[in-house]
Design an enzyme around this catalytic site. Structure first.
Site, PDB file in Angstrom:
ATOM      1  CG  HIS A 161      17.605  92.217  60.574  1.00 10.11           C
ATOM      2  ND1 HIS A 161      17.620  91.748  61.685  1.00 10.11           N
ATOM      3  CD2 HIS A 161      16.494  92.391  59.932  1.00 10.11           C
ATOM      4  CE1 HIS A 161      16.234  92.010  62.180  1.00 10.11           C
ATOM      5  NE2 HIS A 161      15.479  92.237  61.128  1.00 10.11           N
ATOM      6  CE  LYS A 183       7.610  96.415  65.583  1.00 12.12           C
ATOM      7  NZ  LYS A 183       8.211  96.068  64.431  1.00 12.12           N
ATOM      8  NE  ARG A 203      10.106  87.269  58.536  1.00 11.58           N
ATOM      9  CZ  ARG A 203      10.032  88.372  59.380  1.00 11.58           C
ATOM     10  NH1 ARG A 203      10.796  89.005  60.003  1.00 11.58           N
ATOM     11  NH2 ARG A 203       8.800  88.705  59.558  1.00 11.58           N
ATOM     12  CB  SER A 263      13.531  90.629  65.757  1.00 14.51           C
ATOM     13  OG  SER A 263      14.536  90.797  64.729  1.00 14.51           O
TER      14      SER A 263
END
Length: 165
Positions: free
Chosen positions: A18, A42, A96, A134
């Site tokens: 990030h 989440k 990514r 994460s």
């Protein structure tokens, strides 16, 4: 005219990937708004307040070094509405892997249908950060692994406090 970008995410926690995207965005915008998503589905490990504080602390040196103004803005509405709220002309997304692109490609199409005046810009994570997610960082930390290669030292400490290890 000031160029304002919006970099959205849950940032639970903020990673070196990030921060790499944030640093590199300084070449594209004058001001970057870090949109911290309030995503109840989440079930974040860190509270909204904790995530905002971590991002502010980690971004202060980047802002100082690059001259880019950085502010943190929690949001729970549509991303495109958040972009309008903060005056962003572009949404910045980090990629990514190819699987990220497939999802992001769909999001761009929907966002363009909602407001075609707001562009989306993709930045590939540096090779050293491409595997960092994460979700994986939290899993490694839960299982007692070393997350220092993936997050800043302050986040390592925060994870240890939060997880009790």
């Amino acid at each position: 005219m000031q160029r304002i970008g919006l970099y959205p995410g849950t940032f639970d926690p903020v990673t070196l990937g990030h921060l790499d995207v944030i640093r590199r965005t300084s070449a594209l915008v004058d001001e970057l708004v870090i949109g911290v998503a309030i995503n109840r589905d989440k079930g974040p490990l860190f509270s909204l307040e904790e995530r905002v504080a971590m991002i502010e602390a980690e971004c202060a040196p980047i802002s100082e070094r690059t001259g880019m103004k950085i502010r943190v803005h929690p949001f729970e509405n549509l991303l495109i509405d958040c972009a309008r709220e903060v005056g962003a002309g572009m949404i910045v997304r980090g990629l990514r892997a190819v699987s990220d692109f497939e999802y992001e490609f769909q999001m761009v199409g929907m966002n363009r249908a909602l407001d075609d005046s707001i562009e989306t810009v993709f930045l590939m994570a540096e090779a050293a950060h491409q595997a960092i997610a994460s979700k994986l960082v939290k899993e490694i930390a839960r299982l007692g692994g070393d997350v220092a290669p993936f997050v800043p030292q302050a986040i390592v400490s925060a994870l240890k406090r939060k997880l009790g290890n």
